[in-house]
Write a protein that holds these residues in place. Structure first.
Motif, PDB file in Angstrom:
ATOM      1  N   PRO A  12       0.834  -1.202   0.000  1.00 58.10           N
ATOM      2  CA  PRO A  12       0.000   0.000   0.000  1.00 58.10           C
ATOM      3  C   PRO A  12       0.867   1.250   0.000  1.00 58.10           C
ATOM      4  O   PRO A  12       2.016   1.239   0.439  1.00 58.10           O
ATOM      5  CB  PRO A  12      -0.792  -0.116   1.305  1.00 58.10           C
ATOM      6  N   GLU A  13       0.305   2.334  -0.513  1.00 59.94           N
ATOM      7  CA  GLU A  13       1.012   3.608  -0.507  1.00 59.94           C
ATOM      8  C   GLU A  13       1.131   4.123   0.932  1.00 59.94           C
ATOM      9  O   GLU A  13       0.146   4.090   1.684  1.00 59.94           O
ATOM     10  CB  GLU A  13       0.263   4.628  -1.351  1.00 59.94           C
ATOM     11  N   PRO A  14       2.325   4.608   1.314  1.00 60.66           N
ATOM     12  CA  PRO A  14       2.467   5.149   2.676  1.00 60.66           C
ATOM     13  C   PRO A  14       1.461   6.240   3.000  1.00 60.66           C
ATOM     14  O   PRO A  14       1.014   6.348   4.147  1.00 60.66           O
ATOM     15  CB  PRO A  14       3.906   5.677   2.685  1.00 60.66           C
ATOM     16  N   GLN A  15       1.090   7.039   2.004  1.00 59.71           N
ATOM     17  CA  GLN A  15       0.164   8.133   2.289  1.00 59.71           C
ATOM     18  C   GLN A  15      -1.185   7.605   2.744  1.00 59.71           C
ATOM     19  O   GLN A  15      -1.809   8.165   3.655  1.00 59.71           O
ATOM     20  CB  GLN A  15       0.001   9.026   1.055  1.00 59.71           C
ATOM     21  N   ALA A  16      -1.649   6.511   2.137  1.00 61.35           N
ATOM     22  CA  ALA A  16      -2.923   5.925   2.573  1.00 61.35           C
ATOM     23  C   ALA A  16      -2.811   5.399   3.998  1.00 61.35           C
ATOM     24  O   ALA A  16      -3.746   5.523   4.802  1.00 61.35           O
ATOM     25  CB  ALA A  16      -3.329   4.802   1.615  1.00 61.35           C
ATOM     26  N   LEU A  17      -1.662   4.825   4.338  1.00 60.80           N
ATOM     27  CA  LEU A  17      -1.475   4.294   5.683  1.00 60.80           C
ATOM     28  C   LEU A  17      -1.410   5.410   6.720  1.00 60.80           C
ATOM     29  O   LEU A  17      -1.965   5.282   7.818  1.00 60.80           O
ATOM     30  CB  LEU A  17      -0.197   3.457   5.727  1.00 60.80           C
ATOM     31  N   VAL A  18      -0.747   6.514   6.388  1.00 59.61           N
ATOM     32  CA  VAL A  18      -0.626   7.590   7.384  1.00 59.61           C
ATOM     33  C   VAL A  18      -1.967   8.289   7.591  1.00 59.61           C
ATOM     34  O   VAL A  18      -2.278   8.738   8.705  1.00 59.61           O
ATOM     35  CB  VAL A  18       0.491   8.581   7.008  1.00 59.61           C
ATOM     36  N   VAL A  19      -2.779   8.377   6.546  1.00 60.15           N
ATOM     37  CA  VAL A  19      -4.116   8.962   6.711  1.00 60.15           C
ATOM     38  C   VAL A  19      -4.929   8.117   7.694  1.00 60.15           C
ATOM     39  O   VAL A  19      -5.598   8.651   8.589  1.00 60.15           O
ATOM     40  CB  VAL A  19      -4.829   9.072   5.348  1.00 60.15           C
ATOM     41  N   LEU A  20      -4.856   6.802   7.545  1.00 61.52           N
ATOM     42  CA  LEU A  20      -5.567   5.914   8.476  1.00 61.52           C
ATOM     43  C   LEU A  20      -4.982   6.027   9.875  1.00 61.52           C
ATOM     44  O   LEU A  20      -5.731   6.095  10.871  1.00 61.52           O
ATOM     45  CB  LEU A  20      -5.486   4.476   7.971  1.00 61.52           C
ATOM     46  N   ALA A  21      -3.667   6.056   9.989  1.00 57.08           N
ATOM     47  CA  ALA A  21      -3.025   6.164  11.306  1.00 57.08           C
ATOM     48  C   ALA A  21      -3.447   7.435  12.023  1.00 57.08           C
ATOM     49  O   ALA A  21      -3.758   7.415  13.225  1.00 57.08           O
ATOM     50  CB  ALA A  21      -1.506   6.109  11.160  1.00 57.08           C
ATOM     51  N   ARG A  22      -3.463   8.553  11.305  1.00 56.28           N
ATOM     52  CA  ARG A  22      -3.870   9.811  11.935  1.00 56.28           C
ATOM     53  C   ARG A  22      -5.317   9.758  12.401  1.00 56.28           C
ATOM     54  O   ARG A  22      -5.653  10.198  13.510  1.00 56.28           O
ATOM     55  CB  ARG A  22      -3.677  10.981  10.948  1.00 56.28           C
ATOM     56  N   SER A  23      -6.192   9.233  11.556  1.00 55.54           N
ATOM     57  CA  SER A  23      -7.610   9.176  11.904  1.00 55.54           C
ATOM     58  C   SER A  23      -7.851   8.314  13.134  1.00 55.54           C
ATOM     59  O   SER A  23      -8.580   8.713  14.064  1.00 55.54           O
ATOM     60  CB  SER A  23      -8.400   8.627  10.710  1.00 55.54           C
ATOM     61  N   VAL A  24      -7.224   7.149  13.179  1.00 55.95           N
ATOM     62  CA  VAL A  24      -7.438   6.237  14.300  1.00 55.95           C
ATOM     63  C   VAL A  24      -6.787   6.782  15.569  1.00 55.95           C
ATOM     64  O   VAL A  24      -7.358   6.676  16.668  1.00 55.95           O
ATOM     65  CB  VAL A  24      -6.924   4.833  13.937  1.00 55.95           C
ATOM     66  N   ALA A  25      -5.596   7.376  15.449  1.00 54.99           N
ATOM     67  CA  ALA A  25      -4.938   7.960  16.626  1.00 54.99           C
ATOM     68  C   ALA A  25      -5.781   9.079  17.218  1.00 54.99           C
ATOM     69  O   ALA A  25      -5.908   9.203  18.449  1.00 54.99           O
ATOM     70  CB  ALA A  25      -3.557   8.481  16.248  1.00 54.99           C
ATOM     71  N   ARG A  26      -6.384   9.870  16.352  1.00 58.06           N
ATOM     72  CA  ARG A  26      -7.228  10.964  16.854  1.00 58.06           C
ATOM     73  C   ARG A  26      -8.459  10.421  17.573  1.00 58.06           C
ATOM     74  O   ARG A  26      -8.848  10.937  18.632  1.00 58.06           O
ATOM     75  CB  ARG A  26      -7.629  11.869  15.684  1.00 58.06           C
ATOM     76  N   GLU A  27      -9.062   9.362  17.038  1.00 57.14           N
ATOM     77  CA  GLU A  27     -10.240   8.790  17.689  1.00 57.14           C
ATOM     78  C   GLU A  27      -9.870   8.178  19.041  1.00 57.14           C
ATOM     79  O   GLU A  27     -10.607   8.337  20.024  1.00 57.14           O
ATOM     80  CB  GLU A  27     -10.885   7.737  16.789  1.00 57.14           C
ATOM     81  N   ALA A  28      -8.732   7.486  19.105  1.00 56.26           N
ATOM     82  CA  ALA A  28      -8.296   6.928  20.382  1.00 56.26           C
ATOM     83  C   ALA A  28      -7.990   8.039  21.386  1.00 56.26           C
ATOM     84  O   ALA A  28      -8.305   7.915  22.581  1.00 56.26           O
ATOM     85  CB  ALA A  28      -7.065   6.056  20.174  1.00 56.26           C
ATOM     86  N   ALA A  29      -7.387   9.124  20.915  1.00 57.32           N
ATOM     87  CA  ALA A  29      -7.109  10.254  21.805  1.00 57.32           C
ATOM     88  C   ALA A  29      -8.395  10.853  22.359  1.00 57.32           C
ATOM     89  O   ALA A  29      -8.465  11.235  23.537  1.00 57.32           O
ATOM     90  CB  ALA A  29      -6.304  11.311  21.054  1.00 57.32           C
ATOM     91  N   ASP A  30      -9.429  10.938  21.514  1.00 53.83           N
ATOM     92  CA  ASP A  30     -10.719  11.464  21.987  1.00 53.83           C
ATOM     93  C   ASP A  30     -11.301  10.570  23.078  1.00 53.83           C
ATOM     94  O   ASP A  30     -11.867  11.064  24.065  1.00 53.83           O
ATOM     95  CB  ASP A  30     -11.692  11.576  20.822  1.00 53.83           C
ATOM     96  N   LEU A  31     -11.173   9.255  22.907  1.00 57.28           N
ATOM     97  CA  LEU A  31     -11.626   8.334  23.950  1.00 57.28           C
ATOM     98  C   LEU A  31     -10.884   8.590  25.252  1.00 57.28           C
ATOM     99  O   LEU A  31     -11.500   8.654  26.338  1.00 57.28           O
ATOM    100  CB  LEU A  31     -11.393   6.898  23.484  1.00 57.28           C
ATOM    101  N   LEU A  32      -9.573   8.736  25.171  1.00 55.39           N
ATOM    102  CA  LEU A  32      -8.775   8.965  26.371  1.00 55.39           C
ATOM    103  C   LEU A  32      -9.101  10.312  27.014  1.00 55.39           C
ATOM    104  O   LEU A  32      -9.178  10.421  28.242  1.00 55.39           O
ATOM    105  CB  LEU A  32      -7.293   8.878  26.016  1.00 55.39           C
ATOM    106  N   LEU A  33      -9.309  11.328  26.192  1.00 52.08           N
ATOM    107  CA  LEU A  33      -9.653  12.647  26.739  1.00 52.08           C
ATOM    108  C   LEU A  33     -10.997  12.610  27.469  1.00 52.08           C
ATOM    109  O   LEU A  33     -11.170  13.258  28.501  1.00 52.08           O
ATOM    110  CB  LEU A  33      -9.708  13.672  25.606  1.00 52.08           C
ATOM    111  N   ALA A  34     -11.935  11.856  26.936  1.00 48.62           N
ATOM    112  CA  ALA A  34     -13.265  11.811  27.540  1.00 48.62           C
ATOM    113  C   ALA A  34     -13.237  11.207  28.931  1.00 48.62           C
ATOM    114  O   ALA A  34     -14.108  11.506  29.761  1.00 48.62           O
ATOM    115  CB  ALA A  34     -14.216  11.010  26.641  1.00 48.62           C
ATOM    116  N   ARG A  35     -12.241  10.364  29.215  1.00 50.40           N
ATOM    117  CA  ARG A  35     -12.145   9.717  30.525  1.00 50.40           C
ATOM    118  C   ARG A  35     -10.989  10.265  31.359  1.00 50.40           C
ATOM    119  O   ARG A  35     -10.658   9.685  32.393  1.00 50.40           O
ATOM    120  CB  ARG A  35     -11.968   8.216  30.328  1.00 50.40           C
ATOM    121  N   HIS A  36     -10.371  11.356  30.922  1.00 48.26           N
ATOM    122  CA  HIS A  36      -9.222  11.904  31.636  1.00 48.26           C
ATOM    123  C   HIS A  36      -9.632  12.293  33.056  1.00 48.26           C
ATOM    124  O   HIS A  36     -10.632  12.950  33.266  1.00 48.26           O
ATOM    125  CB  HIS A  36      -8.698  13.136  30.882  1.00 48.26           C
ATOM    126  N   GLY A  37      -8.860  11.849  34.022  1.00 51.80           N
ATOM    127  CA  GLY A  37      -9.163  12.145  35.415  1.00 51.80           C
ATOM    128  C   GLY A  37     -10.161  11.187  36.042  1.00 51.80           C
ATOM    129  O   GLY A  37     -10.533  11.367  37.199  1.00 51.80           O
TER     130      GLY A  37
END
Length: 280
Positions: A12-37
């Motif tokens: 696969p093209e690296p650009q397609a992989l990095v787009v997916l990585a960014r999207s999933v990392a952002r969603e996981a970060a939102d999950l973590l932020l929602a439960r912070h503290g």
């Protein structure tokens, strides 16, 4: 005339992989932020200071679900769940790099996702949500920062022409008491030779800080693939050299990252201190 063999799938093209990585990392970060503290330790791993929370596991499960939904044939190596699958593409995931920071409400924690094709990391994303920052890189495509503090993606370049005596150096410490004692001795010897030392508690964040010029160099003993896969690509694509001691690759014994001339100076200093010797 013999029949042709099965066609080898194109990577696969690296650009397609990095787009997916960014999207999933952002969603996981939102999950973590929602439960912070609102999180507690559920177990310890290698020592009482090496903790796991229910959110480490929840974030990794979300990441695995999203990656496999998009690319079901891929392999995944996660800090909490280990290796699954055997595809040409392997995702290397740290769902919460800097768990102790997260547990204490400190800002230096990150979600790190890298994609490896045929054994080479070609794409990576590191989301540091409380810095409102997304770092990403593709092999040969440069390193980039998307931040709420700046308009548009910013291409990253590590600091150059920095003498060892003027270098601001990031480092980290392991979890086992014997290892921490040895690392403390090394840090005490490094400190008089450099401008100063910084310790954030997140290897992924430290490597991205090298890429962004927020520190000049980074070294640490005891890191794992998931700690440095994505951040290491970001640092290298920003111009940093990255490796271990004595020509060995970066890894558990030692990981160093800095602009090439400073890398050599850091390497020689750490080698003189026998900094890559693992206790035991």
């Amino acid at each position: 005339m013999s029949a042709p063999g099965p066609a080898r799938s194109l990577p696969p093209e690296p650009q397609a992989l990095v787009v997916l990585a960014r999207s999933v990392a952002r969603e996981a970060a939102d999950l973590l932020l929602a439960r912070h503290g609102q999180v507690a330790v559920v177990e310890v791993k290698s020592s009482p200071t090496d903790v796991v929370t229910q959110l480490d596991r929840a974030a990794e499960q979300l990441i695995r679900d999203r990656l496999l939904a998009a690319r079901p044939a891929d392999a995944i190596l996660g800090e909490e769940g280990g290796q699954t699958g055997h595809g040409r593409v392997r995702w290397i995931v740290d769902p919460l790099d800097g768990t102790v920071n997260y547990l204490y409400g400190l800002p230096d924690w990150a979600v790190s996702i890298a994609a490896e094709v045929d054994g080479e990391v070609v794409a990576g994303a590191v989301c540091v949500p409380l810095q409102r920052s997304m770092y990403s890189a593709t092999l040969g495509g440069g390193a980039w920062l998307e931040s709420e503090w700046q308009a548009g993606p910013q291409q990253l370049a590590c600091n150059a022409d920095v003498a060892l005596a003027s270098a601001l150096v990031a480092t980290g410490f392991g979890y086992a008491a014997e290892q921490r004692a040895a690392q403390g001795l090394v840090t005490a010897a490094v400190l008089p030779q450099v401008r100063d030392i910084r310790r954030t508690g997140s290897a992924a964040n430290d490597l991205c800080s090298v890429a962004a010029g927020r520190v000049d160099a980074y070294y640490e003993q005891g890191v794992h693939e998931w700690d440095v896969a994505a951040g290491g690509l970001v640092a290298r694509e920003a111009g940093a050299a990255m490796g271990g001691l004595g020509g060995r690759p970066a890894g558990e014994a030692m990981t160093i990252a800095a602009e090439p001339a400073l890398f050599r100076a850091m390497h020689d200093l750490l080698a003189s201190l026998d900094a890559g010797r693992l206790p035991g």
